[in-house]
Design a protein around this motif. Structure first.
Motif, PDB file in Angstrom:
ATOM      1  N   UNK A  87     -18.180   9.896   1.798  1.00 23.69           N
ATOM      2  CA  UNK A  87     -17.714   9.517   0.463  1.00 23.69           C
ATOM      3  C   UNK A  87     -18.898   9.072  -0.399  1.00 23.69           C
ATOM      4  N   UNK A  88     -19.776   8.246   0.154  1.00 24.85           N
ATOM      5  CA  UNK A  88     -20.953   7.774  -0.592  1.00 24.85           C
ATOM      6  C   UNK A  88     -21.852   8.944  -0.999  1.00 24.85           C
ATOM      7  N   UNK A 108     -15.450   7.257  -6.078  1.00 24.71           N
ATOM      8  CA  UNK A 108     -14.511   6.690  -5.114  1.00 24.71           C
ATOM      9  C   UNK A 108     -15.181   5.447  -4.541  1.00 24.71           C
ATOM     10  N   UNK A 109     -14.526   4.313  -4.711  1.00 24.75           N
ATOM     11  CA  UNK A 109     -15.031   3.041  -4.196  1.00 24.75           C
ATOM     12  C   UNK A 109     -14.501   2.807  -2.791  1.00 24.75           C
ATOM     13  N   UNK A 110     -15.344   2.280  -1.944  1.00 23.27           N
ATOM     14  CA  UNK A 110     -14.944   1.906  -0.589  1.00 23.27           C
ATOM     15  C   UNK A 110     -14.689   0.405  -0.622  1.00 23.27           C
ATOM     16  N   UNK A 126      -5.322   3.214  12.165  1.00 20.25           N
ATOM     17  CA  UNK A 126      -6.566   2.777  11.539  1.00 20.25           C
ATOM     18  C   UNK A 126      -6.469   3.088  10.057  1.00 20.25           C
ATOM     19  N   UNK A 127      -7.169   2.307   9.238  1.00 16.39           N
ATOM     20  CA  UNK A 127      -7.171   2.617   7.817  1.00 16.39           C
ATOM     21  C   UNK A 127      -8.409   2.056   7.146  1.00 16.39           C
ATOM     22  N   UNK A 128      -8.677   2.609   5.970  1.00 18.09           N
ATOM     23  CA  UNK A 128      -9.733   2.150   5.087  1.00 18.09           C
ATOM     24  C   UNK A 128      -9.147   2.141   3.684  1.00 18.09           C
ATOM     25  N   UNK A 129      -9.422   1.074   2.929  1.00 24.88           N
ATOM     26  CA  UNK A 129      -8.904   1.011   1.562  1.00 24.88           C
ATOM     27  C   UNK A 129      -9.960   1.538   0.602  1.00 24.88           C
TER      28      UNK A 129
END
Length: 137
Positions: A87-88, A108-110, A126-129
């Motif tokens: 993403x970065x 897109x912000x992590x 599992x997740x990431x916002x």
């Protein structure tokens, strides 16, 4: 917009080749993925000319094999590290979801690291916002 986010993640080389990316639904067998919208204020900033910077907040979620085998759990965590890096890199290279006319994606912000939300003896969620910021004309 959610379909554009889904299409963006379908291009990620780290997704399991058989994993499916769902919207607001996650199966119970590994490996599956889901994009889940999170409630939040969509307007980040309003400009005098009528443009608005907005955001859509969401989780990228997966169901993964899980248990006492530290190697499997480490692989699950590594997936989220690789996803964050992807993403970065995409942000730096201007690779963002195609949101259509009059909407310009910005980044897109992590907002969190990948983490276990719910686990049992053999699988875990599992997740990431994340959040997608964009200009609306």
């Amino acid at each position: 917009m959610i379909e554009a986010i889904r299409n963006y993640f379908l291009k990620c080389p780290y997704l399991d080749e058989y994993g499916r990316v769902h919207i607001d639904w996650l199966g119970s067998e590994p490996v599956e993925y889901m994009i889940e919208i999170i409630p939040g204020n969509p307007v980040v900033k309003s400009y005098i000319d009528g443009e608005k910077e907005k955001q859509i907040i969401f989780n990228f979620v997966s169901i993964e094999s899980f248990g006492s085998d530290y190697k499997q759990n480490a692989q699950n965590s590594e997936f989220y590290e690789l996803l964050s890096k992807w993403i970065q890199d995409n942000n730096k290279n201007g690779i963002l979801p195609d949101l259509g006319e009059n909407i310009e994606p910005l980044r897109i912000n992590i907002n969190s690291n990948g983490y276990v939300l719910d686990g049992d003896t053999d699988r875990a969620r599992y997740q990431i916002q994340l959040s997608l910021n964009y200009l609306e004309y």
